[in-house]
Scaffold this motif. Structure first.
Motif, PDB file in Angstrom:
ATOM      1  N   ALA A   1       0.844  -1.193   0.000  1.00 41.09           N
ATOM      2  CA  ALA A   1       0.000   0.000   0.000  1.00 41.09           C
ATOM      3  C   ALA A   1       0.879   1.243   0.000  1.00 41.09           C
ATOM      4  N   TYR A   2       0.596   2.160  -0.900  1.00 38.85           N
ATOM      5  CA  TYR A   2       1.285   3.450  -0.977  1.00 38.85           C
ATOM      6  C   TYR A   2       0.265   4.543  -0.723  1.00 38.85           C
ATOM      7  N   CYS A   3       0.683   5.557   0.035  1.00 40.62           N
ATOM      8  CA  CYS A   3      -0.229   6.635   0.399  1.00 40.62           C
ATOM      9  C   CYS A   3       0.405   7.992   0.089  1.00 40.62           C
ATOM     10  N   GLN A   4      -0.454   8.935  -0.207  1.00 40.13           N
ATOM     11  CA  GLN A   4      -0.057  10.328  -0.363  1.00 40.13           C
ATOM     12  C   GLN A   4      -1.010  11.148   0.488  1.00 40.13           C
ATOM     13  N   LYS A   5      -0.473  11.731   1.560  1.00 39.84           N
ATOM     14  CA  LYS A   5      -1.296  12.541   2.463  1.00 39.84           C
ATOM     15  C   LYS A   5      -1.622  13.862   1.786  1.00 39.84           C
TER      16      LYS A   5
END
Length: 187
Positions: free
Chosen positions: A181-185
């Motif tokens: 899982a990759y996230c961008q806040k």
């Protein structure tokens, strides 16, 4: 070649079945963790139901003349406490943290870059980059979105580097490495 891009606004994306199934076969062929689960996924149990059942969605398709040669799919939705604990049917046998970190604060509105695929014959023509740019523009145009997510199947970790170029950071391993899982806040 005459490559052009079209945002799809119809409810029917059956014309993408072949491309979607190519992606699913690629993921199954490259999976190192539970390739049998990857092999069970196809257009009818992955893309079609999600596309049909999602209200806020973006589908952009690359065509060579009239032939679809690549596509990107993204959604916007809400994450609630139920989503944190929920598990799709295909993951019933998998253990570990789900799609969101254990300490993920909800409720939130999220954008998810669901699928990116370009037919083998059309790779290295910047089609994936154009599809990604259009998809990220759409995701970033929604001010109510708190975070952006993208998920990378095991065996396809090199794709994570592509998403890092768009500002995503590795968040966690989903179901003990089945997916990253990759996230961008955003907020």
């Amino acid at each position: 070649m005459n490559i052009h891009y079209k945002v799809i606004t119809t409810d029917n994306v059956d014309f993408l079945e072949g491309l979607c199934n190519q992606l699913m076969r690629f993921q199954a062929d490259h999976a190192t963790i539970r390739p049998d689960i990857m092999a069970s996924m196809n257009y009818n149990n992955r893309l079609k139901p999600e596309y049909t059942n999602t209200l806020r969605k973006h589908m952009v398709v690359a065509f060579d003349e009239e032939r679809p040669v690549g596509f990107a799919f993204a959604t916007i939705g809400n994450v609630t406490e139920d989503n944190l604990k929920g598990k799709p049917d295909w993951a019933a046998e998998l253990d570990g943290i789900g799609f969101y970190p254990e300490n993920y604060e909800v409720p939130k509105t999220i954008g998810t870059f669901k699928i990116l695929y370009v037919d083998d014959e059309y790779r290295n023509l910047s089609i994936g980059k154009q599809l990604s740019n259009m998809t990220m523009d759409w995701l970033n145009s929604h001010e109510d979105v708190d975070d952006l997510w993208v998920y990378v199947a095991n065996g396809n970790e090199a794709v994570g580097k592509l998403y890092e170029k768009y500002g995503f950071k590795l968040s966690h391993s989903v179901f003990n490495g089945f997916i990253d899982a990759y996230c961008q806040k955003r907020k």
